[in-house]
Motif scaffolding. Structure first.
Motif, PDB file in Angstrom:
ATOM      1  N   LYS A  55       0.830  -1.204   0.000  1.00  0.00           N
ATOM      2  CA  LYS A  55       0.000   0.000   0.000  1.00  0.00           C
ATOM      3  C   LYS A  55       0.870   1.262   0.000  1.00  0.00           C
ATOM      4  N   ALA A  56       1.891   1.249   0.836  1.00  0.00           N
ATOM      5  CA  ALA A  56       2.798   2.413   0.862  1.00  0.00           C
ATOM      6  C   ALA A  56       3.438   2.601  -0.512  1.00  0.00           C
ATOM      7  N   GLY A  57       3.710   1.494  -1.182  1.00  0.00           N
ATOM      8  CA  GLY A  57       4.299   1.560  -2.521  1.00  0.00           C
ATOM      9  C   GLY A  57       3.339   2.164  -3.536  1.00  0.00           C
ATOM     10  N   GLU A  58       2.049   1.821  -3.409  1.00  0.00           N
ATOM     11  CA  GLU A  58       1.053   2.395  -4.328  1.00  0.00           C
ATOM     12  C   GLU A  58       0.944   3.897  -4.090  1.00  0.00           C
ATOM     13  N   GLN A  59       1.023   4.301  -2.808  1.00  0.00           N
ATOM     14  CA  GLN A  59       0.895   5.731  -2.491  1.00  0.00           C
ATOM     15  C   GLN A  59       2.079   6.550  -2.998  1.00  0.00           C
ATOM     16  N   THR A  60       3.261   5.963  -2.922  1.00  0.00           N
ATOM     17  CA  THR A  60       4.462   6.746  -3.230  1.00  0.00           C
ATOM     18  C   THR A  60       4.939   6.550  -4.665  1.00  0.00           C
ATOM     19  N   GLY A  61       4.403   5.542  -5.343  1.00  0.00           N
ATOM     20  CA  GLY A  61       4.883   5.255  -6.690  1.00  0.00           C
ATOM     21  C   GLY A  61       6.058   4.289  -6.691  1.00  0.00           C
ATOM     22  N   GLU A  62       6.498   3.857  -5.490  1.00  0.00           N
ATOM     23  CA  GLU A  62       7.561   2.845  -5.428  1.00  0.00           C
ATOM     24  C   GLU A  62       6.880   1.482  -5.281  1.00  0.00           C
ATOM     25  N   ARG A  63       6.432   0.966  -6.415  1.00  0.00           N
ATOM     26  CA  ARG A  63       5.558  -0.193  -6.366  1.00  0.00           C
ATOM     27  C   ARG A  63       6.287  -1.493  -6.027  1.00  0.00           C
ATOM     28  N   CYS A  64       5.539  -2.385  -5.358  1.00  0.00           N
ATOM     29  CA  CYS A  64       6.066  -3.704  -4.998  1.00  0.00           C
ATOM     30  C   CYS A  64       5.090  -4.759  -5.484  1.00  0.00           C
ATOM     31  N   TRP A  65       5.603  -5.908  -5.854  1.00  0.00           N
ATOM     32  CA  TRP A  65       4.743  -7.014  -6.276  1.00  0.00           C
ATOM     33  C   TRP A  65       5.194  -8.275  -5.548  1.00  0.00           C
ATOM     34  N   GLN A  66       4.201  -8.974  -5.000  1.00  0.00           N
ATOM     35  CA  GLN A  66       4.534 -10.116  -4.137  1.00  0.00           C
ATOM     36  C   GLN A  66       4.822 -11.394  -4.912  1.00  0.00           C
ATOM     37  N   LEU A  67       5.805 -12.140  -4.451  1.00  0.00           N
ATOM     38  CA  LEU A  67       6.101 -13.483  -4.957  1.00  0.00           C
ATOM     39  C   LEU A  67       5.881 -14.452  -3.795  1.00  0.00           C
ATOM     40  N   PRO A  68       5.586 -15.718  -4.105  1.00  0.00           N
ATOM     41  CA  PRO A  68       5.270 -16.661  -3.018  1.00  0.00           C
ATOM     42  C   PRO A  68       6.527 -17.135  -2.283  1.00  0.00           C
ATOM     43  N   LEU A  69       6.313 -17.524  -1.040  1.00  0.00           N
ATOM     44  CA  LEU A  69       7.431 -18.036  -0.237  1.00  0.00           C
ATOM     45  C   LEU A  69       7.000 -19.393   0.329  1.00  0.00           C
ATOM     46  N   TRP A  70       6.610 -20.298  -0.575  1.00  0.00           N
ATOM     47  CA  TRP A  70       6.108 -21.601  -0.160  1.00  0.00           C
ATOM     48  C   TRP A  70       7.230 -22.495   0.349  1.00  0.00           C
ATOM     49  N   GLU A  71       6.894 -23.278   1.370  1.00  0.00           N
ATOM     50  CA  GLU A  71       7.869 -24.218   1.947  1.00  0.00           C
ATOM     51  C   GLU A  71       8.499 -25.105   0.873  1.00  0.00           C
ATOM     52  N   ALA A  72       7.705 -25.413  -0.172  1.00  0.00           N
ATOM     53  CA  ALA A  72       8.176 -26.312  -1.226  1.00  0.00           C
ATOM     54  C   ALA A  72       9.501 -25.840  -1.830  1.00  0.00           C
ATOM     55  N   TYR A  73       9.742 -24.545  -1.786  1.00  0.00           N
ATOM     56  CA  TYR A  73      10.996 -24.024  -2.352  1.00  0.00           C
ATOM     57  C   TYR A  73      12.198 -24.318  -1.458  1.00  0.00           C
ATOM     58  N   GLY A  74      11.904 -24.710  -0.212  1.00  0.00           N
ATOM     59  CA  GLY A  74      12.983 -24.922   0.763  1.00  0.00           C
ATOM     60  C   GLY A  74      13.949 -26.017   0.340  1.00  0.00           C
ATOM     61  N   ASP A  75      13.448 -27.040  -0.367  1.00  0.00           N
ATOM     62  CA  ASP A  75      14.305 -28.161  -0.776  1.00  0.00           C
ATOM     63  C   ASP A  75      15.507 -27.683  -1.592  1.00  0.00           C
ATOM     64  N   GLN A  76      15.289 -26.618  -2.381  1.00  0.00           N
ATOM     65  CA  GLN A  76      16.348 -26.160  -3.287  1.00  0.00           C
ATOM     66  C   GLN A  76      17.573 -25.606  -2.557  1.00  0.00           C
ATOM     67  N   ILE A  77      17.394 -25.215  -1.301  1.00  0.00           N
ATOM     68  CA  ILE A  77      18.557 -24.644  -0.590  1.00  0.00           C
ATOM     69  C   ILE A  77      19.037 -25.530   0.566  1.00  0.00           C
ATOM     70  N   LYS A  78      18.518 -26.778   0.640  1.00  0.00           N
ATOM     71  CA  LYS A  78      19.034 -27.708   1.660  1.00  0.00           C
ATOM     72  C   LYS A  78      20.476 -28.048   1.348  1.00  0.00           C
TER      73      LYS A  78
END
Ligand code: BES
Ligand code: MG
Ligand code: ZN
Length: 501
Positions: free
Chosen positions: A407-430
């Motif tokens: 929301k702060a990003g929408e107000q200021t023009g410094e936009r952010c977009w969310q990516l998922p942080l699913w546990e399933a990705y954890g295997d890749q960094i074990k």
């Protein structure tokens, strides 16, 4: 740059440019015929002949020595009022500054009331003029040689906002004061980031942070090499092994721990230059890697702004600062290191260094028992590849915090977009011979980097990570930035903290 508010009925001397906003299919602001009757007649003719329609950023200008407010009067199109929102005005202000630069106009007068409409109220307009005029006028030219006796002049130098809305004076003044402080912060961040790697290293950034702390009367603690060793900050120390200057964990603290709104920790990646280390980067564009301390720059500058605005909060800014180089005794791919929180990491790629220094700083925030942690980093090329310079990636463990940042990003023009942080990705960094790898393979690089960071966030603490690899640098001139560091994050963080509950 100085922005001042004046009442339309005040006595004033002539400016160099007088700028009036005009909505497509709208009417010329009524004040124009009072202030500049000659120009108002011309504008009416130009409009009726369709030579100027008021399309967004369209310009009509007239030079006349006999005009009252300024010798040149500019009409700028704002598009249709139904489509008019802060982003339109930001771009229009960028355009106005570009015109002022071209004309070498030092003093610019704005008929502020003509820029309010659609989704932009008068106070928004005052804030946007203050902020964007100063950001757009900025240039990092301290290393350019100058002809002797010819002091450098920046244009424009002052913005005079003219309003007939007397009753709103206090609100507008407040908005101007807030945005002046924010703009100063963004420019400080840019100044830090644009410094080249031969000047800006951990000792230098520490000095600049200390100076700022003194000026803003906030506290500053710098953990140097021996302290980092004592604390077993294995990530910071390992990355800096290839550097010839010592590392630092810079900590700025504003306000007191006993404020009811809880402590907010801001953590910024401070790699003053990223060669990649032994996993060295290609030569092309490597010079850009002086901006790998954009997160640290944003955090340090934000603390200055928070102090200026006297926010009723406790904010701690942490900037782990190193140089990722191959000069001294660099890390080898495959090295196993032990981090501040005790976890072991196999460094498969020495170019994935940001996460190693952030990890130690994130774990260290536990000391402050924060209610929320935000980290900001030029972390992955993949994030820039995904969003270009249009959005920062955001990932984290707390949806409410993430929503607030977005929301702060929408107000200021410094936009952010969310990516998922699913546990399933954890295997890749074990890890293989360790707890964790520092890279997660070819795919999902922005996500696996954040998964790595998550391993170091103190338990049960709300945390959001911003990947600003794409947004922290402008490859060419933008309406609000010269080519170079953008200072992204300062506006976003400040607005977030202004509304912190
Ligand atoms: N500082 C870079 C990220 C970066 C790369 C930002 C290019 C902007 C443009 C970071 O330290 C890095 O090198 N990341 C690697 C990670 C990889 C080795 C897993 C990257 O993105 O290539
Ligand atoms: Mg790197
Ligand atoms: Zn880096």
């Amino acid at each position: 740059m100085k922005t001042v508010l004046s009442s339309i009925s005040s006595k004033r001397s002539k400016a160099d440019l007088f700028v009036v906003g005009y909505f497509e299919k709208g009417k010329l602001a009524k004040e124009v015929s009072q202030l500049e009757p000659e120009f108002a007649k011309q504008a009416a003719a130009v409009l009726s002949q369709g030579r100027f329609e008021g399309k967004h950023n369209q310009i009509f200008s007239n030079f006349n020595e006999n005009s009252h407010e300024a010798s040149e009067i500019v009409l700028i199109g704002l598009g249709q009022s139904k489509n008019y929102e802060p982003a339109c005005l930001r771009k229009a202000v960028g355009k106005i500054v570009a015109v002022a630069k071209e004309r070498k106009a030092a003093g610019v007068r704005i008929l502020l009331d003509s820029f309010a409409g659609g989704k932009v109220n008068l106070s928004d307009a005052a804030g946007i003029f203050t902020e964007i005029s100063s950001l757009a006028a900025y240039d990092f030219d301290k290393y350019k040689s100058r002809k002797e006796g010819k002091p450098k002049k920046n244009y424009p130098q002052a913005i005079d906002l003219l309003s007939a809305q007397k009753s709103q004076g206090k609100t507008l003044e407040k908005q101007i004061q807030i945005e002046t402080a924010i703009a100063e912060g963004v420019l400080l961040a840019r100044d830090l980031i644009n410094e080249p790697g031969n000047i800006m290293n951990a000792p230098e950034l520490s000095r600049r942070a200390r100076d700022l702390a003194q000026r803003k009367k906030i506290s500053c603690k710098i953990l140097g090499e021996s302290e980092l060793k004592r604390l077993k900050m294995g990530g910071l120390l390992a990355v800096n092994q290839g550097a010839t200057t010592p590392p630092a964990l810079i900590i700025l603290e504003y306000g007191s721990r006993f404020k009811s709104k809880g402590t907010v920790c801001l953590v910024g990646k401070g790699v003053t230059f990223d060669t990649g280390g032994i996993s060295i980067k290609p030569a092309k564009d490597m010079e850009k890697m002086k901006y790998d301390m954009s997160g640290a720059g944003a955090v340090i500058a934000t603390l200055g702004v928070v102090a200026d605005l006297k926010l009723p909060l406790h904010v701690v800014g942490l900037a782990p600062t190193v140089e990722n180089n191959v000069a001294a005794n660099p890390q080898r791919p495959g090295d196993i290191i032990r981090m501040y929180n005790g976890k072991s990491v196999e460094v498969l790629n020495t170019d994935a260094e940001g996460r190693l220094i952030l990890a130690d700083a994130l774990a260290y925030t536990a000391l402050y028992k924060p209610r929320a942690i935000l980290d900001i980093a030029t972390l992955t090329g993949m994030c820039a590849a995904t969003f270009s310079d249009k959005a920062s990636g955001i990932l984290g463990n707390d949806e409410r915090l993430i929503a607030k940042v977005i929301k702060a990003g929408e107000q200021t023009g410094e936009r952010c977009w969310q990516l998922p942080l699913w546990e399933a990705y954890g295997d890749q960094i074990k890890g293989h011979h360790s707890d964790l790898y520092n890279i997660g393979g070819a795919y999902g690089g922005t996500i696996t980097a954040a998964m790595f960071l998550k391993e170091f966030v103190p338990e049960k603490t709300a945390w959001a990570h911003l990947d600003i690899a794409g947004t922290a640098w402008a490859d060419s001139v933008r309406y609000d930035s010269a080519k170079g560091a953008t200072g992204v994050g300062v506006r976003l963080f400040t607005h977030l903290l202004l509304n912190w509950k």
